[in-house]
Write a protein that holds these residues in place. Structure first.
Motif, PDB file in Angstrom:
ATOM      1  N   GLY A 118       0.822  -1.207   0.000  1.00  0.00           N
ATOM      2  CA  GLY A 118       0.000   0.000   0.000  1.00  0.00           C
ATOM      3  C   GLY A 118       0.849   1.247   0.000  1.00  0.00           C
ATOM      4  N   HIS A 119       0.266   2.359   0.445  1.00  0.00           N
ATOM      5  CA  HIS A 119       0.936   3.658   0.421  1.00  0.00           C
ATOM      6  C   HIS A 119       1.407   4.007  -0.994  1.00  0.00           C
ATOM      7  CE1 HIS A 119       0.755   4.393   4.692  1.00  0.00           C
ATOM      8  NE2 HIS A 119       1.358   3.257   4.976  1.00  0.00           N
ATOM      9  N   ASP A 120       0.613   3.644  -1.988  1.00  0.00           N
ATOM     10  CA  ASP A 120       1.038   3.908  -3.361  1.00  0.00           C
ATOM     11  C   ASP A 120      -0.128   4.252  -4.300  1.00  0.00           C
ATOM     12  OD1 ASP A 120      -0.106   1.383  -3.380  1.00  0.00           O
ATOM     13  OD2 ASP A 120       1.727   0.321  -3.950  1.00  0.00           O
ATOM     14  N   GLU A 121      -1.302   4.477  -3.754  1.00  0.00           N
ATOM     15  CA  GLU A 121      -2.443   4.764  -4.609  1.00  0.00           C
ATOM     16  C   GLU A 121      -2.521   6.256  -4.923  1.00  0.00           C
ATOM     17  OE1 GLU A 121      -6.169   3.128  -3.497  1.00  0.00           O
ATOM     18  OE2 GLU A 121      -5.310   1.222  -2.821  1.00  0.00           O
ATOM     19  N   PRO A 122      -2.791   6.609  -6.168  1.00  0.00           N
ATOM     20  CA  PRO A 122      -2.909   8.030  -6.537  1.00  0.00           C
ATOM     21  C   PRO A 122      -4.028   8.721  -5.762  1.00  0.00           C
ATOM     22  CG  PRO A 122      -2.795   6.616  -8.481  1.00  0.00           C
ATOM     23  CD  PRO A 122      -2.991   5.708  -7.305  1.00  0.00           C
ATOM     24  N   ASN A 123      -3.892  10.029  -5.635  1.00  0.00           N
ATOM     25  CA  ASN A 123      -4.924  10.872  -5.029  1.00  0.00           C
ATOM     26  C   ASN A 123      -5.198  10.537  -3.563  1.00  0.00           C
ATOM     27  OD1 ASN A 123      -5.375  12.158  -7.604  1.00  0.00           O
ATOM     28  ND2 ASN A 123      -6.591  10.361  -8.191  1.00  0.00           N
TER      29      ASN A 123
ATOM     30  N   GLY B  38      -2.950  11.770  -1.207  1.00  0.00           N
ATOM     31  CA  GLY B  38      -2.191  12.771  -0.467  1.00  0.00           C
ATOM     32  C   GLY B  38      -0.914  12.228   0.132  1.00  0.00           C
ATOM     33  N   ARG B  39      -0.648  12.580   1.398  1.00  0.00           N
ATOM     34  CA  ARG B  39       0.590  12.185   2.063  1.00  0.00           C
ATOM     35  C   ARG B  39       0.669  10.681   2.307  1.00  0.00           C
ATOM     36  NH1 ARG B  39       3.583  16.158   4.467  1.00  0.00           N
ATOM     37  NH2 ARG B  39       4.284  14.725   6.091  1.00  0.00           N
ATOM     38  N   ASP B  40      -0.446   9.997   2.172  1.00  0.00           N
ATOM     39  CA  ASP B  40      -0.439   8.546   2.338  1.00  0.00           C
ATOM     40  C   ASP B  40       0.175   7.845   1.121  1.00  0.00           C
ATOM     41  OD1 ASP B  40      -1.183   6.347   4.103  1.00  0.00           O
ATOM     42  OD2 ASP B  40      -2.565   5.764   2.504  1.00  0.00           O
ATOM     43  N   ASN B  41       0.352   8.581   0.054  1.00  0.00           N
ATOM     44  CA  ASN B  41       0.944   8.028  -1.165  1.00  0.00           C
ATOM     45  C   ASN B  41       2.453   8.276  -1.140  1.00  0.00           C
ATOM     46  OD1 ASN B  41       1.673   7.225  -3.713  1.00  0.00           O
ATOM     47  ND2 ASN B  41       0.382   8.696  -4.800  1.00  0.00           N
ATOM     48  N   TRP B  42       3.247   7.217  -1.044  1.00  0.00           N
ATOM     49  CA  TRP B  42       4.695   7.329  -0.941  1.00  0.00           C
ATOM     50  C   TRP B  42       5.409   7.278  -2.297  1.00  0.00           C
ATOM     51  CZ3 TRP B  42       5.767   3.105   3.359  1.00  0.00           C
ATOM     52  CH2 TRP B  42       5.197   3.524   4.563  1.00  0.00           C
TER      53      TRP B  42
END
Length: 309
Positions: free
Chosen positions: A235-240, A242-246
């Protein structure tokens, strides 16, 4: 871009048997590396500081002691950039790069970890002003050195470049410089494995980010990680998100921008992130050793599976 990889459980069973016999990383050396790189002596390793230069020399000597190859003069790729916050020109920044040729493929896996941190800053309540960066990212750099040691003794199928990168904390500058001045065509890179913060997590979790874009990797990594510690999560890779996207949060972002597949191994932020308390005393040594061994196992299998692409 999705990477197509022929995949079968029977093949992974063979690899699992191989991995059961595989040599793990040198635990003692791994801990020695992180202890030195995060010591007060190196004063937080800010780019172009004396502590940063000492870290550079340490990494350089490790690569030389292993008698690794390199595509750059004396293992060093020099580059310059202008700091976004201080408008200072950093004209002595340097990546340290080593290489092990592959036995079956002329294509490359690039393993990265940044060795810089933020240096000396505002003191905490205890009066400590050195931001040691033990987890961020002495941990990834130490792992990089021990992965290089392993693959020197166990030649990989693909060539592997080991890149200790500078200037990550100032906008992924080392990764951008490497991608811009890469010694081969970028389509020769089949995978970037980036390690940034891998030495502690209260829940015993390590993330492999990037499989949203490369889902076949997830299938492979789930099989490799089954029954191992730490728990490998995705995870931590889905577009849109925010900061949760690494996806662009560390050096792999520069490779992603050029459509190079990546897997980013890291942990979620903890209370000591970018604080003086991110020190050697606060890492979890057992977690760190297990995480590095798990990344090694993942790399071995990905190296094999990518031959079938």
């Amino acid at each position: 871009m999705q990477v197509a990889i022929k995949y079968c459980l029977s093949c992974l069973l063979i690899f699992s048997i191989h991995l059961a016999k595989a040599q793990s990383i040198d635990k003692t050396k791994l801990i020695e590396h992180i202890a030195y790189l995060s010591s007060d002596e190196l004063e937080g390793r800010k780019t172009q500081s004396q502590g940063n230069l000492a870290a550079r020399e340490y990494i350089l000597n490790e690569f030389k002691s292993l008698d690794l190859a390199t595509q750059y003069p004396d293992y060093i790729q020099k580059f310059s950039f202008e700091g976004r916050r201080d408008n200072k020109v950093y004209d002595q920044a340097a990546n340290i790069i080593a290489y092990i040729p592959g036995s079956s493929s002329k294509k490359l896996i690039v393993i990265t970890a940044h060795y810089d941190h933020v240096g000396i800053g505002r003191a905490d309540s205890a009066g400590d002003s050195i931001y040691n960066g033990a987890d961020d990212n002495a941990s990834g750099t130490a792992a990089l050195l021990e992965l290089a040691r392993y693959f020197k003794a166990h030649r990989p199928e693909h060539g592997i470049m080991f890149a200790a990168l500078d200037g990550e904390e100032m906008g992924l500058q080392g990764a951008k410089a490497l991608v811009k001045d890469f010694p081969y065509a970028l389509d020769q890179i089949v995978l970037n494995i980036n390690m940034d913060m891998i030495s502690r997590n209260e829940n015993g979790e390590l993330y492999a980010s990037g499989t949203y874009y490369y889902p076949t990797f997830k299938t492979i990594l789930e099989e490799v990680a089954s029954g191992n510690k730490p728990i490998l999560k995705f995870g931590h890779d889905e577009p849109n998100t925010g900061r949760d996207n690494w996806t662009n949060s560390s050096d792999h972002g520069a490779f992603f921008k050029e459509n190079v597949p990546h897997i980013y191994f890291g942990v979620e932020d903890h209370k000591d992130y970018h604080k003086p308390s991110d020190s050697f005393e606060n890492i979890d040594q057992e977690f760190f050793v297990n995480a590095t061994n798990l990344i090694l196992k993942c790399t071995i299998v990905l190296d094999q599976e990518l031959l079938k692409e």
